[in-house]
Write a protein that holds these residues in place. Structure first.
Motif, PDB file in Angstrom:
ATOM      1  N   ALA A 190      47.858   3.722 -25.890  1.00  0.00           N
ATOM      2  CA  ALA A 190      49.215   3.218 -25.760  1.00  0.00           C
ATOM      3  C   ALA A 190      49.155   1.816 -25.176  1.00  0.00           C
ATOM      4  O   ALA A 190      48.174   1.437 -24.525  1.00  0.00           O
ATOM      5  CB  ALA A 190      50.046   4.129 -24.862  1.00  0.00           C
ATOM      6  N   VAL A 191      50.224   1.053 -25.415  1.00  0.00           N
ATOM      7  CA  VAL A 191      50.285  -0.324 -24.935  1.00  0.00           C
ATOM      8  C   VAL A 191      51.610  -0.537 -24.220  1.00  0.00           C
ATOM      9  O   VAL A 191      52.674  -0.164 -24.728  1.00  0.00           O
ATOM     10  CB  VAL A 191      50.161  -1.335 -26.095  1.00  0.00           C
ATOM     11  N   ALA A 192      51.543  -1.140 -23.026  1.00  0.00           N
ATOM     12  CA  ALA A 192      52.724  -1.536 -22.274  1.00  0.00           C
ATOM     13  C   ALA A 192      52.863  -3.048 -22.378  1.00  0.00           C
ATOM     14  O   ALA A 192      51.879  -3.783 -22.265  1.00  0.00           O
ATOM     15  CB  ALA A 192      52.597  -1.114 -20.817  1.00  0.00           C
ATOM     16  N   PHE A 193      54.104  -3.525 -22.559  1.00  0.00           N
ATOM     17  CA  PHE A 193      54.339  -4.944 -22.821  1.00  0.00           C
ATOM     18  C   PHE A 193      55.139  -5.589 -21.698  1.00  0.00           C
ATOM     19  O   PHE A 193      56.152  -5.053 -21.250  1.00  0.00           O
ATOM     20  CB  PHE A 193      55.076  -5.114 -24.151  1.00  0.00           C
ATOM     21  N   ALA A 194      54.647  -6.764 -21.266  1.00  0.00           N
ATOM     22  CA  ALA A 194      55.337  -7.572 -20.268  1.00  0.00           C
ATOM     23  C   ALA A 194      55.223  -9.029 -20.697  1.00  0.00           C
ATOM     24  O   ALA A 194      54.631  -9.865 -20.007  1.00  0.00           O
ATOM     25  CB  ALA A 194      54.742  -7.343 -18.887  1.00  0.00           C
ATOM     26  N   VAL A 195      55.800  -9.316 -21.864  1.00  0.00           N
ATOM     27  CA  VAL A 195      55.722 -10.637 -22.479  1.00  0.00           C
ATOM     28  C   VAL A 195      57.100 -10.992 -23.024  1.00  0.00           C
ATOM     29  O   VAL A 195      57.992 -10.134 -23.100  1.00  0.00           O
ATOM     30  CB  VAL A 195      54.675 -10.656 -23.622  1.00  0.00           C
ATOM     31  N   ALA A 238      39.456  -7.641 -18.466  1.00  0.00           N
ATOM     32  CA  ALA A 238      40.428  -8.550 -19.078  1.00  0.00           C
ATOM     33  C   ALA A 238      39.927  -8.872 -20.479  1.00  0.00           C
ATOM     34  O   ALA A 238      38.805  -9.364 -20.639  1.00  0.00           O
ATOM     35  CB  ALA A 238      40.565  -9.811 -18.248  1.00  0.00           C
ATOM     36  N   PHE A 239      40.725  -8.588 -21.468  1.00  0.00           N
ATOM     37  CA  PHE A 239      40.317  -8.774 -22.859  1.00  0.00           C
ATOM     38  C   PHE A 239      40.745 -10.151 -23.355  1.00  0.00           C
ATOM     39  O   PHE A 239      41.870 -10.591 -23.091  1.00  0.00           O
ATOM     40  CB  PHE A 239      40.930  -7.687 -23.743  1.00  0.00           C
ATOM     41  N   THR A 240      39.892 -10.793 -24.083  1.00  0.00           N
ATOM     42  CA  THR A 240      40.234 -12.069 -24.695  1.00  0.00           C
ATOM     43  C   THR A 240      40.740 -11.897 -26.116  1.00  0.00           C
ATOM     44  O   THR A 240      41.353 -12.811 -26.668  1.00  0.00           O
ATOM     45  CB  THR A 240      39.016 -13.009 -24.698  1.00  0.00           C
ATOM     46  N   GLU A 241      40.509 -10.727 -26.697  1.00  0.00           N
ATOM     47  CA  GLU A 241      40.987 -10.429 -28.049  1.00  0.00           C
ATOM     48  C   GLU A 241      41.921  -9.221 -27.994  1.00  0.00           C
ATOM     49  O   GLU A 241      41.548  -8.163 -27.461  1.00  0.00           O
ATOM     50  CB  GLU A 241      39.816 -10.127 -28.989  1.00  0.00           C
ATOM     51  N   TYR A 242      43.118  -9.382 -28.539  1.00  0.00           N
ATOM     52  CA  TYR A 242      44.099  -8.288 -28.522  1.00  0.00           C
ATOM     53  C   TYR A 242      43.576  -7.064 -29.267  1.00  0.00           C
ATOM     54  O   TYR A 242      43.755  -5.923 -28.819  1.00  0.00           O
ATOM     55  CB  TYR A 242      45.401  -8.793 -29.148  1.00  0.00           C
ATOM     56  N   GLY A 243      42.899  -7.287 -30.384  1.00  0.00           N
ATOM     57  CA  GLY A 243      42.366  -6.166 -31.149  1.00  0.00           C
ATOM     58  C   GLY A 243      41.366  -5.338 -30.360  1.00  0.00           C
ATOM     59  O   GLY A 243      41.305  -4.106 -30.507  1.00  0.00           O
ATOM     60  N   ALA A 244      40.601  -5.989 -29.500  1.00  0.00           N
ATOM     61  CA  ALA A 244      39.633  -5.258 -28.678  1.00  0.00           C
ATOM     62  C   ALA A 244      40.346  -4.375 -27.670  1.00  0.00           C
ATOM     63  O   ALA A 244      39.891  -3.254 -27.392  1.00  0.00           O
ATOM     64  CB  ALA A 244      38.709  -6.243 -27.959  1.00  0.00           C
ATOM     65  N   LEU A 245      41.456  -4.843 -27.110  1.00  0.00           N
ATOM     66  CA  LEU A 245      42.250  -3.996 -26.214  1.00  0.00           C
ATOM     67  C   LEU A 245      42.799  -2.786 -26.965  1.00  0.00           C
ATOM     68  O   LEU A 245      42.742  -1.648 -26.464  1.00  0.00           O
ATOM     69  CB  LEU A 245      43.399  -4.805 -25.609  1.00  0.00           C
ATOM     70  N   GLY A 287      46.814   0.124 -22.343  1.00  0.00           N
ATOM     71  CA  GLY A 287      46.483  -1.284 -22.223  1.00  0.00           C
ATOM     72  C   GLY A 287      47.736  -2.065 -21.871  1.00  0.00           C
ATOM     73  O   GLY A 287      48.836  -1.745 -22.334  1.00  0.00           O
ATOM     74  N   LEU A 288      47.583  -3.083 -21.049  1.00  0.00           N
ATOM     75  CA  LEU A 288      48.713  -3.893 -20.601  1.00  0.00           C
ATOM     76  C   LEU A 288      48.643  -5.269 -21.249  1.00  0.00           C
ATOM     77  O   LEU A 288      47.611  -5.957 -21.167  1.00  0.00           O
ATOM     78  CB  LEU A 288      48.689  -4.024 -19.079  1.00  0.00           C
ATOM     79  N   VAL A 289      49.746  -5.669 -21.882  1.00  0.00           N
ATOM     80  CA  VAL A 289      49.845  -6.975 -22.521  1.00  0.00           C
ATOM     81  C   VAL A 289      50.764  -7.850 -21.679  1.00  0.00           C
ATOM     82  O   VAL A 289      51.948  -7.556 -21.521  1.00  0.00           O
ATOM     83  CB  VAL A 289      50.379  -6.844 -23.960  1.00  0.00           C
ATOM     84  N   GLY A 290      50.209  -8.905 -21.117  1.00  0.00           N
ATOM     85  CA  GLY A 290      50.954  -9.805 -20.248  1.00  0.00           C
ATOM     86  C   GLY A 290      50.387  -9.784 -18.845  1.00  0.00           C
ATOM     87  O   GLY A 290      49.861  -8.760 -18.389  1.00  0.00           O
ATOM     88  N   ALA A 291      50.480 -10.934 -18.165  1.00  0.00           N
ATOM     89  CA  ALA A 291      49.955 -11.032 -16.805  1.00  0.00           C
ATOM     90  C   ALA A 291      50.861 -11.877 -15.923  1.00  0.00           C
ATOM     91  O   ALA A 291      50.405 -12.455 -14.946  1.00  0.00           O
ATOM     92  CB  ALA A 291      48.543 -11.616 -16.830  1.00  0.00           C
TER      93      ALA A 291
END
Length: 307
Positions: free
Chosen positions: A79-84, A66-73, A20-24
């Motif tokens: 694994a999670v990749a971060f771009a924030v 596109a998830f509106t809730e982080y927990g759902a992602l 899952g990707l966090v950040g856009a």
């Protein structure tokens, strides 16, 4: 003396790692999403961002939700990749680790040493794999340089990272402008000097993080290096590392790498392959959260000197 570039794992896994990707923002759009979808080792399963519209715009071309809730992602990925921003990453990666997810982290891993230490503790407690996106360290030509550096007897070194990072371009905004060169630019150069010359023990700093910073670095092996940093030069800036010793000089000039698209592409492919290998094997990558914590301690030393 160079550290090992990576803890090796399987070259191939039958199942791609679901990420899952966090950040856009620009970093997610330009690097993370293309990398995660660019090979068989990983599969992008969705995007979460603070702005739902931005998450949808990034997710749509890849055919993922596109998830509106982080927990759902988190429920959908391994694994999670971060771009924030770093402080957001420290908080959200801690939550991901506690949910049992491997994490692909950006630099710096936090805005403060306390944030970085807390994230490292959470990852260690959860026993999950972490890997740090020090993008230069995955490029074949830089790994070749570090292999030569490991055999080079270094008395001292000089490095400079002269960029327009805060003048123009897609990243000249937000936390980078607020916190300046030590947080945004320095991790790359500090990491290379530490890997090429030897572990850095102490940092002495002078200057202004929003203008120009000069660092003198003391290495465990007795070598001394100097590093000049700025993000305020609109034209003509470059990154360079020169090591000096009884055998002469060993130099890495990033201007020689600027047009090597194949080397750059190979670097991103290596990030993806090694992250997947670490996740599947459960063995930590050499560039893990503790590498990020070491760099954060050096940044903190520099900031203390400037204060």
């Amino acid at each position: 003396m160079a550290d090992d570039a990576v803890t090796t794992g399987p070259e191939h896994t039958d199942e791609p790692v679901r990420v899952g990707l966090v950040g856009a923002g620009p970093w997610a759009t330009m690097t993370q999403a293309p990398m995660l979808t660019g090979g068989p080792e990983t599969r992008l399963v969705g995007v979460w961002a603070r702005r739902a519209e931005a998450a949808r715009e990034l997710a749509e071309p890849y055919g993922v939700p596109a998830f509106t809730e982080y927990g759902a992602l988190l429920d959908e990925c391994e694994a999670v990749a971060f771009a924030v921003p770093p402080d957001v990453q420290a908080r959200m990666a801690t939550e991901a680790a506690r949910a049992g997810k491997a994490v692909l982290l950006d630099k710096p891993i936090g805005l403060t040493l306390a944030e970085a230490a807390g994230l490292a503790e959470a990852i260690d407690s959860a026993g999950v794999v972490s890997q740090l996106m020090l993008s230069n360290r995955y490029r074949p030509r830089i790994r070749e340089f570090l292999a030569r550096a490991a055999r080079f007897d270094t008395l001292g070194a000089q490095a400079r990272q002269i960029t327009r990072a805060f003048v123009a371009g897609p990243f000249a905004f937000g936390w980078r402008l607020e916190y300046g060169v030590l947080h945004d630019v320095a991790p790359h150069s500090l990491d290379l000097l530490d890997a090429a010359v030897g572990k850095i023990d102490r940092v002495h700093a002078t200057g202004d993080t929003r203008r120009w910073v000069a660092l003198t670095l003391e290495h465990t092996n007795g070598a001394v290096s100097q590093l000049a940093l700025t993000g305020e030069v609109p034209e003509g800036g470059y990154t360079e590392l020169a090591m000096f010793g009884p055998a002469g000089e060993l130099r890495l000039d990033f201007r020689d790498l600027a047009g090597d698209e194949a080397d750059s592409a190979a670097g991103w492919a290596t990030v993806r392959r090694e992250f997947a290998a670490a996740v599947r094997s459960g063995r930590p990558h050499a560039l893990d959260v503790h590498r990020g914590l070491h760099l954060q301690r050096l940044i903190d030393q520099a900031l203390a000197g400037l204060r």
